[in-house]
Design an enzyme around this catalytic site. Structure first.
Site, PDB file in Angstrom:
ATOM      1  N   SER A  18       0.786  -1.236   0.000  1.00 58.56           N
ATOM      2  CA  SER A  18       0.000   0.000   0.000  1.00 58.56           C
ATOM      3  C   SER A  18       0.816   1.284   0.000  1.00 58.56           C
ATOM      4  O   SER A  18       0.236   2.370  -0.119  1.00 58.56           O
ATOM      5  CB  SER A  18      -0.960   0.000   1.194  1.00 58.56           C
ATOM      6  OG  SER A  18      -2.046  -0.852   0.944  1.00 58.56           O
TER       7      SER A  18
ATOM      8  N   TYR B 117     -10.795   2.187   5.276  1.00 61.00           N
ATOM      9  CA  TYR B 117      -9.705   1.877   4.344  1.00 61.00           C
ATOM     10  C   TYR B 117     -10.244   1.006   3.213  1.00 61.00           C
ATOM     11  O   TYR B 117     -10.858  -0.033   3.449  1.00 61.00           O
ATOM     12  CB  TYR B 117      -8.597   1.140   5.085  1.00 61.00           C
ATOM     13  CG  TYR B 117      -7.308   1.056   4.324  1.00 61.00           C
ATOM     14  CD1 TYR B 117      -6.449   2.143   4.269  1.00 61.00           C
ATOM     15  CD2 TYR B 117      -6.940  -0.116   3.669  1.00 61.00           C
ATOM     16  CE1 TYR B 117      -5.245   2.071   3.590  1.00 61.00           C
ATOM     17  CE2 TYR B 117      -5.744  -0.197   2.985  1.00 61.00           C
ATOM     18  CZ  TYR B 117      -4.896   0.902   2.950  1.00 61.00           C
ATOM     19  OH  TYR B 117      -3.715   0.823   2.268  1.00 61.00           O
ATOM     20  N   SER B 118     -10.013   1.439   1.984  1.00 59.03           N
ATOM     21  CA  SER B 118     -10.545   0.707   0.838  1.00 59.03           C
ATOM     22  C   SER B 118      -9.586   0.765  -0.338  1.00 59.03           C
ATOM     23  O   SER B 118      -9.303   1.846  -0.872  1.00 59.03           O
ATOM     24  CB  SER B 118     -11.898   1.270   0.409  1.00 59.03           C
ATOM     25  OG  SER B 118     -12.380   0.609  -0.744  1.00 59.03           O
ATOM     26  N   ASN B 119      -9.085  -0.392  -0.736  1.00 62.09           N
ATOM     27  CA  ASN B 119      -8.214  -0.457  -1.902  1.00 62.09           C
ATOM     28  C   ASN B 119      -8.940  -0.057  -3.180  1.00 62.09           C
ATOM     29  O   ASN B 119      -8.316   0.405  -4.147  1.00 62.09           O
ATOM     30  CB  ASN B 119      -7.660  -1.878  -2.046  1.00 62.09           C
ATOM     31  CG  ASN B 119      -6.634  -2.196  -0.982  1.00 62.09           C
ATOM     32  OD1 ASN B 119      -5.700  -1.441  -0.742  1.00 62.09           O
ATOM     33  ND2 ASN B 119      -6.818  -3.319  -0.293  1.00 62.09           N
TER      34      ASN B 119
ATOM     35  N   GLY C 129       2.907  -0.848   4.048  1.00 61.31           N
ATOM     36  CA  GLY C 129       2.349  -1.646   2.965  1.00 61.31           C
ATOM     37  C   GLY C 129       2.630  -3.117   3.173  1.00 61.31           C
ATOM     38  O   GLY C 129       3.682  -3.493   3.695  1.00 61.31           O
TER      39      GLY C 129
END
Length: 367
Positions: free
Chosen positions: A58, A153-155, A300
């Protein structure tokens, strides 16, 4: 620059945490320090090296957010642009509405869009993915909240941001990252893989995973070759410790973004159900350490690789740490706790400076 406590923390990661290998590189002013422990390759026993590349997960988001903000500075994008403007018809269904979600809300995770990687079963079955497929995966689940009313939190947010960058510029996201960041900064070990290239180009450590098993004796798999398409703009980049330090020194130091965009990136919001002790801006987080100091950067994780890259707010003192594993034994029980311990060792208060300051204060009091 503190080194002995950091070396001790690296050694504990291997001897007590049970990770195959760990490396760390620090920059403070003009000084640079590198240290490692354990192995880069369990078969050969090779040590981890300064030039080794690894998947940064991330931390990719920090690069994507920086590109997006540079494009707003150029006038190509506006933070108030909606997803619908650039990607008409893509974000609709299950309470999601692209006309009500802005680029700013994508970048600071306040969009209310479901995180597609939470749907692990569908993701595992899908295999090679397009970004649009990842978005549709998220849309199969209801929106948890209205845009701008909460944080999660969202990819998916960063997949959409990557698609917007490509649509607005007419160029691949990998090219825009190279044009705005890796090229100007000379980050020769940093890149976003193209297509489904599963390799890590150049010198690299092996990446080892237990596939999220909590069992200390779980089987270990080699995940070095990995299809990057399920992660793309949310977490597929590859880099080195030295490159990440150079990037965050430039970013934190205000050398990558004009002042208005720098202020936007560092407008922080509280996080929720994420990393403890953090706030979140545009692709960047603040992390409160036990010593009472706050550092800025990003963490990440991907199968077989966990990374933290954080520094002081002015960018003069930065540290990048990488584990070529995705587990840590007790007393940490997870890689993040182990990495945070290394950060705390590096950014501990400067005892010599504190003694000098105390002495000066005492002298002033006596006068």
């Amino acid at each position: 620059m503190t080194t002995e406590k950091v070396r001790h923390a690296l050694h504990r990661a291997v001897t007590e945490g049970g990770v195959p290998g760990i490396l760390a590189e620090a920059r403070q002013g003009d000084s640079r320090w590198f240290g490692s422990d354990g192995t880069a390759d369990r078969e050969t026993g090779r040590e981890r090296r300064q030039e080794d590349r690894f998947r940064i997960g991330s931390i990719t988001k920090t690069f994507v957010a920086t590109v997006a903000l540079r494009l707003t500075a150029e006038g190509t994008l506006n933070l108030n642009d909606t997803v619908e403007k650039w990607l008409p018809g893509l974000l609709h269904g299950n309470g999601h509405d692209g006309s009500g979600v802005t680029l700013a809300q994508l970048l600071n995770n306040t969009s209310g869009i479901v995180n597609y990687t939470d749907d692990t079963e569908t993701l595992q079955q899908t295999g090679n993915c397009t970004p649009e497929q990842l978005v549709r995966m998220a849309l199969s689940h209801p929106a948890p909240f209205a845009p701008g009313t909460d944080w999660a939190y969202s990819n998916t947010n960063y997949v959409l941001a990557g698609l917007i960058i490509e649509r607005a510029t007419g160029r691949p996201l990998a090219d825009e990252i190279a044009r705005h960041i890796t090229g100007p900064l000379g980050l020769s070990g940093t890149y976003l893989p193209r297509g489904d290239d599963s390799s890590i180009v150049g010198p690299h450590s092996r990446h080892y995973t237990k596939l999220h098993s909590p069992d200390p004796d779980a089987e270990i798999y080699d995940a070095t070759e990995l299809d990057p398409t399920p992660y793309w703009a949310a977490g597929a980049m590859i880099s080195t410790a030295g490159d990440l330090n150079r990037f965050f020194r430039a970013l934190l130091g205000g050398r990558l973004l004009p002042a208005p965009q720098q202020a936007e990136m560092f407008t922080m919001v509280p996080t929720k159900d994420w990393l403890p002790g953090t706030t979140y801006g545009f692709g960047i987080s603040s992390l409160a350490l036990d010593e009472g100091r706050t550092v800025w950067g990003m963490a990440g994780a991907l199968f077989g690789s966990w990374t933290c890259a954080y520094g002081t707010r002015d960018g003069r003192h930065v540290l990048t740490v990488n584990l070529n594993a995705d587990w840590a034994n007790a007393p940490w029980d997870d890689p993040l706790g182990l990495l945070t311990e290394v950060l705390a060792a590096q950014f501990q208060p400067d005892e010599a400076a504190d003694r000098t300051a105390s002495g000066a204060a005492a002298g002033t009091a006596h006068r």
